[in-house]
Scaffold this active site. Structure first.
Site, PDB file in Angstrom:
ATOM      1  N   HIS A   1       0.989  -1.334   0.053  1.00 34.97           N
ATOM      2  CA  HIS A   1       0.113   0.084   0.032  1.00 34.97           C
ATOM      3  C   HIS A   1       0.951   1.162  -0.200  1.00 34.97           C
ATOM      4  CE1 HIS A   1       0.626  -0.493   4.356  1.00 34.97           C
ATOM      5  NE2 HIS A   1       0.012  -1.804   4.297  1.00 34.97           N
ATOM      6  N   ASN A   2       0.105   2.295  -0.566  1.00 30.34           N
ATOM      7  CA  ASN A   2       0.963   3.351  -0.608  1.00 30.34           C
ATOM      8  C   ASN A   2       0.296   4.601  -0.293  1.00 30.34           C
ATOM      9  OD1 ASN A   2       2.630   5.554  -1.320  1.00 30.34           O
ATOM     10  ND2 ASN A   2       2.569   4.887  -3.846  1.00 30.34           N
TER      11      ASN A   2
END
Lengths: 162, 150
Positions: free
Chosen positions: B96-97
């Site tokens: 995730h970012n």
């Protein structure tokens, strides 16, 4: 061996969640061809070695009204972080708390604590609470609010042959 | 936003703790909460349906299974932000970012099968973007729980 082929089957079968039926472990056991007792034993072992942390609900913070979240970061005395980290981690509004390496000179922070709240004022008040708790052991801190999710993938198993 | 009643809240608070490992775990929890098994199960199903609960089941620690994780951060110039986000997200190892308000404005987690792969993916991102990827591996976790009081 930590996780064998059967364990991986259990992980794959429960990755999306546990069936919501009166005998959920029996349902999973049937699906992968194990007895219920054998499955329970394996889950107990996976828990004892830390592969399964617990069997629980993941609440949706946003849907629960906790729309503000901030990553608080702190520069804590290395001699005291072992003592103070668990105290910060135990605060009810802190969901994750880690010691991480500093990246000097720009990043002096070694303690990370994710704080959730209904709005930013609440998150700031909680951040103040952490600051008070850390006291003189802390030389500084900051807070990083997330402004956008750029990517979110679910848990994927490490690619590995059983 | 859907309203939870007091019983839903009690259920949600309890379910963030461990479910018993027994033949009829919901019956056990229902007894603790003074509910019937059927009522408890239908409340969980409803909270899943309406998105209050994103998932109900085992929480795995992929690191304990032999995987490796690393939190990484980059200081991305605003003008290039979208392009860099695409470059970073194109790697399947990026779990995730998040965009965050800070000079270090891009924070993502790398998840790989082995520790050595963390370094190679992070280095590849540096080459592709020409930006430094700061690495913040977990040294210690102060883990107590994920509890949120509903």
């Amino acid at each position: 061996m930590k996780v064998d082929a059967t364990d991986r089957q259990i992980i794959l079968a429960t990755q999306q969640g546990l069936p919501l039926v009166p005998a959920p472990y029996k349902a999973v056991a049937d699906q992968i061809g194990l007895s219920e007792d054998a499955l329970l034993e394996r889950i107990a072992r996976l828990k004892s070695i830390g592969v399964i942390r617990r069997i629980a609900a993941a609440p949706n913070h946003y849907r629960l009204g906790m729309t503000a979240n901030g990553m608080t970061v702190w520069d804590v005395d290395d001699d005291l972080i072992g003592e103070l980290g668990p105290i910060v981690g135990a605060l009810p509004f802190v969901t994750h708390s880690y010691e991480r390496p500093r990246a000097l000179p720009g990043w002096p922070y070694n303690l990370f604590a994710m704080v959730h709240g209904a709005h930013r004022d609440e998150v700031e008040a909680k951040r103040g609470e952490i600051a008070r708790l850390l006291g003189a052991a802390c030389r500084g801190g900051d807070i990083l609010y997330s402004t956008r999710i750029l990517k979110k993938a679910g848990l994927r198993l490490p690619p590995k042959k059983a | 936003m859907t309203i939870l009643d007091a019983t839903d809240r009690a259920v949600l608070n309890r379910l963030q703790e461990d479910l018993p490992l027994s033949a009829h775990p919901f019956a056990e929890v229902a007894r603790e909460l003074g509910l019937t098994e059927t009522d408890l199960i239908s409340r969980i199903a409803r909270m899943k349906d309406n998105g209050m609960i994103t998932r109900f089941g085992p929480f795995f620690d992929a690191e304990a299974m032999g995987g490796a994780f690393c939190l990484c951060a980059m200081a991305v110039p605003e003008a290039r932000f979208e392009i860099v986000a695409e470059q970073v997200n194109a790697h399947p190892e990026v779990a995730h970012n998040y965009q965050r308000c800070h000079k270090l404005n891009m924070w993502f987690v790398l998840a790989t099968g082995h520790k050595s792969a963390i370094t190679s993916v992070a280095n590849r991102i540096e080459t592709e973007t020409g930006l430094a990827v700061l690495r913040f591996p977990k040294l210690r976790e102060f883990f107590i729980g994920f509890r949120v009081a509903a």
